[in-house]
Motif scaffolding. Structure first.
Motif, short mmCIF file in Angstrom:
data_model
loop_
_atom_site.label_atom_id
_atom_site.label_comp_id
_atom_site.label_asym_id
_atom_site.label_seq_id
_atom_site.Cartn_x
_atom_site.Cartn_y
_atom_site.Cartn_z
N THR A 231 -16.11 29.10 -6.87
CA THR A 231 -16.66 30.35 -7.41
C THR A 231 -18.05 30.16 -8.00
O THR A 231 -18.62 31.11 -8.56
N GLY A 232 -18.58 28.95 -7.90
CA GLY A 232 -19.93 28.71 -8.39
C GLY A 232 -20.06 28.87 -9.90
O GLY A 232 -21.09 29.37 -10.39
N SER A 233 -19.07 28.44 -10.64
CA SER A 233 -19.09 28.60 -12.09
C SER A 233 -20.27 27.88 -12.73
O SER A 233 -20.67 26.79 -12.29
N THR A 234 -20.83 28.50 -13.76
CA THR A 234 -21.92 27.86 -14.51
C THR A 234 -21.43 27.37 -15.87
O THR A 234 -22.24 26.96 -16.71
N ARG A 235 -20.13 27.39 -16.09
CA ARG A 235 -19.57 26.94 -17.37
C ARG A 235 -19.79 25.43 -17.55
O ARG A 235 -19.85 24.67 -16.58
N ARG A 236 -19.91 25.01 -18.79
CA ARG A 236 -19.93 23.57 -19.09
C ARG A 236 -18.52 23.05 -18.86
O ARG A 236 -17.55 23.54 -19.44
N VAL A 237 -18.39 22.06 -18.00
CA VAL A 237 -17.09 21.50 -17.65
C VAL A 237 -17.13 19.98 -17.81
O VAL A 237 -17.99 19.31 -17.23
N ILE A 238 -16.20 19.47 -18.62
CA ILE A 238 -16.04 18.02 -18.77
C ILE A 238 -14.69 17.65 -18.17
O ILE A 238 -13.64 18.10 -18.65
N SER A 239 -14.71 16.84 -17.10
CA SER A 239 -13.47 16.35 -16.50
C SER A 239 -13.22 14.93 -16.98
O SER A 239 -14.08 14.05 -16.79
N VAL A 240 -12.07 14.73 -17.58
CA VAL A 240 -11.67 13.41 -18.07
C VAL A 240 -10.46 12.97 -17.27
O VAL A 240 -9.48 13.71 -17.14
N HIS A 241 -10.52 11.75 -16.73
CA HIS A 241 -9.35 11.24 -16.00
C HIS A 241 -9.16 9.77 -16.29
O HIS A 241 -10.12 9.00 -16.38
N ALA A 242 -7.90 9.37 -16.43
CA ALA A 242 -7.53 7.98 -16.64
C ALA A 242 -6.54 7.57 -15.56
O ALA A 242 -5.63 8.34 -15.23
N ASP A 243 -6.72 6.36 -15.02
CA ASP A 243 -5.82 5.89 -13.97
C ASP A 243 -5.75 4.37 -14.02
O ASP A 243 -6.52 3.72 -14.73
N VAL B 41 -14.42 8.97 -16.28
CA VAL B 41 -13.24 8.32 -15.71
C VAL B 41 -13.04 6.93 -16.30
O VAL B 41 -14.01 6.18 -16.47
N TRP B 42 -11.80 6.63 -16.62
CA TRP B 42 -11.42 5.31 -17.13
C TRP B 42 -10.38 4.70 -16.19
O TRP B 42 -9.43 5.38 -15.79
N TYR B 43 -10.56 3.41 -15.86
CA TYR B 43 -9.57 2.68 -15.08
C TYR B 43 -9.09 1.47 -15.89
O TYR B 43 -9.91 0.75 -16.49
N GLU B 44 -7.80 1.23 -15.88
CA GLU B 44 -7.29 0.02 -16.53
C GLU B 44 -7.76 -1.22 -15.78
O GLU B 44 -8.03 -2.26 -16.38
N TRP C 165 -17.77 4.22 -11.35
CA TRP C 165 -17.96 4.88 -12.62
C TRP C 165 -18.57 3.87 -13.59
O TRP C 165 -18.58 2.68 -13.32
N PRO C 166 -19.12 4.31 -14.73
CA PRO C 166 -19.77 3.38 -15.67
C PRO C 166 -18.88 2.20 -16.01
O PRO C 166 -17.68 2.33 -16.22
N ALA C 167 -19.49 1.02 -16.07
CA ALA C 167 -18.73 -0.22 -16.27
C ALA C 167 -18.01 -0.26 -17.61
O ALA C 167 -17.03 -0.98 -17.77
N ASP C 168 -18.51 0.48 -18.60
CA ASP C 168 -17.88 0.41 -19.91
C ASP C 168 -16.65 1.31 -19.99
O ASP C 168 -15.98 1.36 -21.02
N ARG C 169 -16.33 2.05 -18.93
CA ARG C 169 -15.15 2.91 -18.92
C ARG C 169 -13.96 2.13 -18.38
O ARG C 169 -13.45 2.39 -17.30
#
Length: 403
Positions: A296-308, A334-337, A345-349
């Motif tokens: 829908t082409g949203s312009t909302r600020r969206v933060i997606s957080v995922h852990a796996d 994104v965070w990976y164990e 993704w960033p190495a510190d995650r």
């Protein structure tokens, strides 16, 4: 509203009933299934019964409802009731089943509490039951009307158009109505019930989140559940009997019995900032929401957080990047164990998700899905960051013990 006389009795007996409610609900299910074995075979999740989570959820909902009536006599716990009603509607529960539940529940109460259940006590708790039951019946009646179906008639035959392996343990199914008709409307975040016939003849039902919006079809994703992972996937059984059946036996061209979409945790239509937090297979409703925002082409600020656990176990990893890239004001955290060499993704995650370093805008609405410890930790950090409790919504796979 609970009558003054019944309120006094319920207040006096709530400690005793609460202390015994676990024993009461376990005995209730024994009585119910002895009298109506088809309910265990074809309606109730056998895995949740075996694990004890369904009796816990029933006990918690009754105790929570009674407590709410005493503490807030002029209001109903509509959030709790809506969650139960949506699940009931997705199973095709009807008004005629409530007297059956009442009969066996109160037989269990009388047996467990014995002489303590006087006529006055029975009358007061009967009032509690029917206040809750009638509230659920009214909500379910509205849900059926909104779905355009008669009460309980939510089932329809779909043909599997395709299946796609997301990871070693997650498969996505795309299904179209076998009658060639249109798919029902749904909102991002909702789920469908899927009924399958197992080897022993049982027709077991599980709920799976809608993970995409293909034209003229429904898309849901299923994690293969191992015994030790009970409760970790939508509608998971202790032995994953339905998820394993879908993975092992359902191919393109086969048919499935699927309900109309239901679910109370849905993406709001506002313009404020959003935070979508998931872990593991909890990504399925979130990727559905994110895909809708991108489409829908949203312009909302969206933060997606995922852990796996790792990039290899992260279902919809490519879609997360794709949808985030399409949105004008979205980021993926994104965070990976176990990141591995291919983590982009960033190495510190590394390790478990930690929102403390994120800038969360004022007025954020948050949606959470994943293991309960993950959601508790994320919720605590969101509250610490100033997000209102009323703006934090969560979807739980299996019985909601949080209520």
């Amino acid at each position: 509203m609970l009558s003054p006389k019944s309120a006094e009795t319920v207040r006096a007996t709530l400690p005793a009933v609460g202390a015994a409610i676990g024993e009461i609900t376990t005995l209730f299910y024994d009585k119910l299934f002895t009298a109506h074995p088809a309910l265990r075979r074809d309606l109730f999740n056998r895995g949740n019964q075996a694990a004890g989570t369904q009796p816990q959820a029933l006990a918690g909902s009754i105790a929570a409802f009674a407590t709410h009536l005493l503490e807030n006599p002029d209001a109903r716990p509509d959030t709790m009731l809506a969650r139960i009603a949506h699940k009931h509607a997705s199973l095709g529960v009807t008004e005629a089943q409530y007297p059956v539940v009442y009969e066996h529940l109160f037989a269990a109460i009388a047996e467990v509490l014995g002489e303590a259940v006087t006529a006055e006590v029975a009358e007061a708790w009967t009032e509690v039951y029917w206040l809750m039951a009638n509230a659920l019946i009214a909500i379910e009646r509205r849900l059926y009307a909104e779905a355009g179906t008669a009460a309980g008639e939510v089932w329809r035959t779909y043909r599997v158009e395709s299946r796609h392996q997301e990871t070693d343990t997650v498969t996505t199914f795309v299904v179209r109505p076998a009658d060639g008709g249109e798919v029902p409307a749904f909102r991002p975040g909702q789920y469908v019930s899927v009924q399958v016939e197992l080897a022993d003849g049982a027709r077991q039902i599980r709920q799976y989140s809608l993970s995409g919006q293909p034209d003229g079809a429904l898309q849901f994703s299923v994690k293969r559940v191992l015994g030790e992972e009970a409760g970790g996937s939508a509608g998971a059984a202790v032995d994953g009997e339905v998820s394993n059946h879908l993975h092992d036996h359902v191919q393109a061209g086969d048919t499935l019995t699927v309900s109309a979409p239901f679910g109370d945790v849905v993406l709001d239509e506002g313009e404020g900032p959003l935070l979508l937090a998931s872990a593991g297979i909890g990504c399925t409703p979130m990727i559905g929401m994110l895909g809708h925002l991108a489409a829908t082409g949203s312009t909302r600020r969206v933060i997606s957080v995922h852990a796996d656990r790792s990039p290899a176990t992260h279902a919809f990893r490519a879609e997360l990047q794709q949808f985030t890239g399409k949105l004008a004001n979205a980021t993926a955290e994104v965070w990976y164990e176990h990141p591995g060499a291919d983590a982009d993704w960033p190495a510190d995650r590394t390790g478990r998700a930690d929102l403390s370093g994120l800038e969360i805008p004022a007025g954020t609405t948050a949606y959470l899905c994943g293991p309960v410890p993950f959601m508790k930790a994320v919720r605590a950090q969101l509250l610490e960051a100033g997000v209102r409790a009323a703006d934090i919504h969560y979807e739980v796979f299996g019985p909601d013990l949080g209520i």
